[in-house]
Design a protein around this motif. Structure first.
Motif, PDB file in Angstrom:
ATOM      1  N   ARG A 157      72.714  37.449  17.183  1.00  0.00           N
ATOM      2  CA  ARG A 157      72.591  38.759  16.398  1.00  0.00           C
ATOM      3  C   ARG A 157      71.357  38.549  15.475  1.00  0.00           C
ATOM      4  NH1 ARG A 157      77.717  41.609  13.316  1.00  0.00           N
ATOM      5  NH2 ARG A 157      76.409  42.862  12.135  1.00  0.00           N
ATOM      6  N   PRO A 158      70.229  38.512  15.867  1.00  0.00           N
ATOM      7  CA  PRO A 158      69.049  38.689  15.106  1.00  0.00           C
ATOM      8  C   PRO A 158      68.967  39.612  14.499  1.00  0.00           C
ATOM      9  CG  PRO A 158      68.272  38.827  17.360  1.00  0.00           C
ATOM     10  CD  PRO A 158      70.016  38.713  17.337  1.00  0.00           C
ATOM     11  N   GLU A 159      67.896  39.436  13.242  1.00  0.00           N
ATOM     12  CA  GLU A 159      67.668  40.825  12.419  1.00  0.00           C
ATOM     13  C   GLU A 159      66.214  40.842  12.456  1.00  0.00           C
ATOM     14  OE1 GLU A 159      69.252  41.585   8.202  1.00  0.00           O
ATOM     15  OE2 GLU A 159      67.189  41.013   7.839  1.00  0.00           O
ATOM     16  N   PRO A 160      65.651  41.917  13.404  1.00  0.00           N
ATOM     17  CA  PRO A 160      64.339  41.955  13.339  1.00  0.00           C
ATOM     18  C   PRO A 160      63.948  42.935  12.003  1.00  0.00           C
ATOM     19  CG  PRO A 160      65.320  43.647  14.905  1.00  0.00           C
ATOM     20  CD  PRO A 160      66.441  42.688  14.316  1.00  0.00           C
ATOM     21  N   ASP A 161      62.509  42.749  11.792  1.00  0.00           N
ATOM     22  CA  ASP A 161      61.967  43.584  10.722  1.00  0.00           C
ATOM     23  C   ASP A 161      61.922  44.993  10.898  1.00  0.00           C
ATOM     24  OD1 ASP A 161      61.247  41.258   8.853  1.00  0.00           O
ATOM     25  OD2 ASP A 161      59.784  40.795  10.597  1.00  0.00           O
ATOM     26  N   VAL A 162      61.460  45.484  12.022  1.00  0.00           N
ATOM     27  CA  VAL A 162      61.550  47.010  12.565  1.00  0.00           C
ATOM     28  C   VAL A 162      62.180  46.863  13.842  1.00  0.00           C
ATOM     29  CG1 VAL A 162      60.222  49.085  12.755  1.00  0.00           C
ATOM     30  CG2 VAL A 162      59.789  47.340  10.881  1.00  0.00           C
TER      31      VAL A 162
ATOM     32  N   ARG B  20      55.135  44.883   2.318  1.00  0.00           N
ATOM     33  CA  ARG B  20      54.244  46.264   2.320  1.00  0.00           C
ATOM     34  C   ARG B  20      54.174  46.560   4.154  1.00  0.00           C
ATOM     35  NH1 ARG B  20      49.709  47.145  -1.982  1.00  0.00           N
ATOM     36  NH2 ARG B  20      51.061  46.721  -3.803  1.00  0.00           N
ATOM     37  N   LEU B  21      53.968  45.441   4.799  1.00  0.00           N
ATOM     38  CA  LEU B  21      53.670  45.973   6.150  1.00  0.00           C
ATOM     39  C   LEU B  21      54.986  46.408   6.917  1.00  0.00           C
ATOM     40  CD1 LEU B  21      51.733  45.970   8.603  1.00  0.00           C
ATOM     41  CD2 LEU B  21      52.450  43.508   8.948  1.00  0.00           C
ATOM     42  N   VAL B  22      56.007  45.754   6.470  1.00  0.00           N
ATOM     43  CA  VAL B  22      57.228  46.204   7.309  1.00  0.00           C
ATOM     44  C   VAL B  22      57.484  47.638   6.724  1.00  0.00           C
ATOM     45  CG1 VAL B  22      59.880  46.055   7.256  1.00  0.00           C
ATOM     46  CG2 VAL B  22      58.322  43.960   7.566  1.00  0.00           C
ATOM     47  N   THR B  23      57.273  47.949   5.549  1.00  0.00           N
ATOM     48  CA  THR B  23      57.812  49.525   4.969  1.00  0.00           C
ATOM     49  C   THR B  23      56.622  50.329   5.753  1.00  0.00           C
ATOM     50  OG1 THR B  23      58.499  48.728   2.735  1.00  0.00           O
ATOM     51  CG2 THR B  23      57.677  50.921   2.999  1.00  0.00           C
TER      52      THR B  23
ATOM     53  N   ARG C  83      64.937  49.188   9.990  1.00  0.00           N
ATOM     54  CA  ARG C  83      64.219  47.982   9.364  1.00  0.00           C
ATOM     55  C   ARG C  83      65.506  47.152   8.988  1.00  0.00           C
ATOM     56  NH1 ARG C  83      60.667  48.228   4.243  1.00  0.00           N
ATOM     57  NH2 ARG C  83      61.247  46.225   4.176  1.00  0.00           N
ATOM     58  N   GLU C  84      65.381  45.841   9.034  1.00  0.00           N
ATOM     59  CA  GLU C  84      66.230  44.744   8.748  1.00  0.00           C
ATOM     60  C   GLU C  84      67.774  45.129   9.060  1.00  0.00           C
ATOM     61  OE1 GLU C  84      64.767  44.680   5.157  1.00  0.00           O
ATOM     62  OE2 GLU C  84      63.152  43.458   5.356  1.00  0.00           O
ATOM     63  N   ILE C  85      67.918  45.358  10.274  1.00  0.00           N
ATOM     64  CA  ILE C  85      69.374  45.480  10.818  1.00  0.00           C
ATOM     65  C   ILE C  85      69.478  44.675  12.147  1.00  0.00           C
ATOM     66  CG2 ILE C  85      71.287  47.256  11.582  1.00  0.00           C
ATOM     67  CD1 ILE C  85      70.243  49.395   9.787  1.00  0.00           C
ATOM     68  N   THR C  86      70.549  44.003  12.297  1.00  0.00           N
ATOM     69  CA  THR C  86      70.911  43.108  13.231  1.00  0.00           C
ATOM     70  C   THR C  86      70.785  43.864  14.546  1.00  0.00           C
ATOM     71  OG1 THR C  86      73.121  42.727  12.891  1.00  0.00           O
ATOM     72  CG2 THR C  86      71.710  41.201  11.826  1.00  0.00           C
ATOM     73  N   ILE C  87      70.592  43.118  15.718  1.00  0.00           N
ATOM     74  CA  ILE C  87      71.020  43.479  16.916  1.00  0.00           C
ATOM     75  C   ILE C  87      71.775  42.494  17.768  1.00  0.00           C
ATOM     76  CG2 ILE C  87      70.070  44.090  19.351  1.00  0.00           C
ATOM     77  CD1 ILE C  87      67.198  44.475  17.899  1.00  0.00           C
ATOM     78  N   ARG C  88      72.905  43.036  18.078  1.00  0.00           N
ATOM     79  CA  ARG C  88      73.843  42.365  18.823  1.00  0.00           C
ATOM     80  C   ARG C  88      73.497  42.074  20.292  1.00  0.00           C
ATOM     81  NH1 ARG C  88      78.372  41.170  21.968  1.00  0.00           N
ATOM     82  NH2 ARG C  88      79.945  40.074  20.902  1.00  0.00           N
TER      83      ARG C  88
ATOM     84  N   THR D  79      70.425  49.876  23.446  1.00  0.00           N
ATOM     85  CA  THR D  79      69.949  50.963  22.701  1.00  0.00           C
ATOM     86  C   THR D  79      68.593  50.944  22.009  1.00  0.00           C
ATOM     87  OG1 THR D  79      70.867  50.412  20.621  1.00  0.00           O
ATOM     88  CG2 THR D  79      72.254  51.739  22.039  1.00  0.00           C
ATOM     89  N   VAL D  80      68.093  49.573  22.036  1.00  0.00           N
ATOM     90  CA  VAL D  80      66.806  49.260  21.488  1.00  0.00           C
ATOM     91  C   VAL D  80      65.844  49.177  22.554  1.00  0.00           C
ATOM     92  CG1 VAL D  80      65.541  47.629  20.127  1.00  0.00           C
ATOM     93  CG2 VAL D  80      68.185  48.008  19.697  1.00  0.00           C
ATOM     94  N   SER D  81      64.359  49.973  21.987  1.00  0.00           N
ATOM     95  CA  SER D  81      63.543  50.030  22.974  1.00  0.00           C
ATOM     96  C   SER D  81      62.201  49.370  22.521  1.00  0.00           C
ATOM     97  CB  SER D  81      63.098  51.520  23.274  1.00  0.00           C
ATOM     98  OG  SER D  81      62.708  52.194  21.929  1.00  0.00           O
ATOM     99  N   LEU D  82      62.245  48.881  21.060  1.00  0.00           N
ATOM    100  CA  LEU D  82      61.171  48.158  20.427  1.00  0.00           C
ATOM    101  C   LEU D  82      61.754  47.045  19.308  1.00  0.00           C
ATOM    102  CD1 LEU D  82      58.030  47.563  19.860  1.00  0.00           C
ATOM    103  CD2 LEU D  82      58.158  49.663  18.455  1.00  0.00           C
ATOM    104  N   VAL D  83      61.252  46.086  19.604  1.00  0.00           N
ATOM    105  CA  VAL D  83      61.492  45.277  18.334  1.00  0.00           C
ATOM    106  C   VAL D  83      60.110  44.710  17.623  1.00  0.00           C
ATOM    107  CG1 VAL D  83      62.539  42.906  17.629  1.00  0.00           C
ATOM    108  CG2 VAL D  83      63.750  44.306  19.290  1.00  0.00           C
TER     109      VAL D  83
END
Length: 185
Positions: A75-80, A43-46, A64-69, A98-102
Motif C-alpha cells: 500500500r504505497p503512497e504516491p505523491d500525486v 512546491r512541486l507536488v502542490t 495527493r499523498e493517499i495510498t493505493i492498495r 481505479t488509478v490511471s496515473l501515479v
C-alpha cells in the motif's frame, strides 16, 4: 495483525494508531518518511496536483499523498495520482484498478523505492502510467512510463524537460519550468 503470514497487511494501515504521516506498506513492511521533505518537493507536488486537476477530464480526480492498495502486502503512497474513483471524504486508499496515473517526486531518501521498487509494483498492479520526477538542478524532469499489458512492466516513453505534452492518461500540457517558482530573494 493476527495472520499466519508475518508482516503488516495492507488493510492494517487504517487501524495502526500513532503512525507518522506518509506511512506506507511495502512487501508487508512499514516504511516511514525518514527525513523532512525539501521545499522543492513540496512546491512541486502542490503545483503538479493543481495543474493536473485543471486539465483532468470529468470523472477523473487528482489526489495527493493517499495510498493505493496494490495487493494484500503493498500500500504505497504516491505523491500525486489520477483516479476514476468518485470523491469520498472518508477515503484512505484507492485500488489500483481505479488509478490511471501515479507520480513520484524523487527525494534522496525515496530514490531507490521510486526508481526501482514502486516502478515494478505499480506496473505489476496494472496502473497504466507512471511518472518519476527528478530534480535536475532545481528543474523538474519527468520520466514517463507506460504499461506494457502482456508483460505487466513499464516501458519508458519520454523524458520531459521544460515542457510536457502527452495524451496519456488524458491530454496534459505542462510548463515544467514554471511548476516550481523561485522564491523571492
Amino acid at each position: 495483525m493476527s495472520r499466519s503470514t508475518p508482516g503488516v497487511h495492507a488493510d492494517d494501515l487504517d487501524h495502526l494508531r500513532e503512525m507518522p504521516r506518509h506511512t506506507e506498506v511495502i512487501d508487508g513492511t512499514l516504511v516511514f518518511r525518514s527525513l523532512p521533505q525539501r521545499a522543492w518537493h513540496s512546491r512541486l507536488v502542490t503545483a503538479l496536483q493543481r495543474a493536473l486537476a485543471e486539465q483532468a477530464p470529468p470523472g477523473t480526480e487528482i489526489e495527493r499523498e493517499i495510498t493505493i492498495r496494490l495487493d494484500d502486502w503493498n500500500r504505497p503512497e504516491p505523491d500525486v495520482l489520477a483516479t476514476t474513483a468518485p470523491y469520498d471524504p472518508d477515503t484512505t486508499f484507492f485500488t489500483a484498478d481505479t488509478v490511471s496515473l501515479v507520480v513520484e517526486v524523487v527525494s534522496p531518501e525515496s530514490a531507490h523505492r521510486d526508481r526501482n521498487v514502486k516502478l515494478r509494483k505499480y506496473a505489476e498492479a496494472g496502473i497504466a502510467n507512471y511518472w518519476r520526477v527528478e530534480d535536475e538542478d532545481t528543474s523538474p524532469a519527468v520520466h514517463a512510463y507506460e504499461l506494457d499489458e502482456p508483460t505487466r512492466s513499464y516501458v519508458p516513453t519520454a523524458i520531459h524537460r521544460h515542457e510536457l505534452h502527452t495524451t496519456k492518461p488524458f491530454a496534459i500540457t505542462l510548463d515544467l519550468d514554471r511548476l516550481v517558482p523561485r522564491g523571492r530573494r
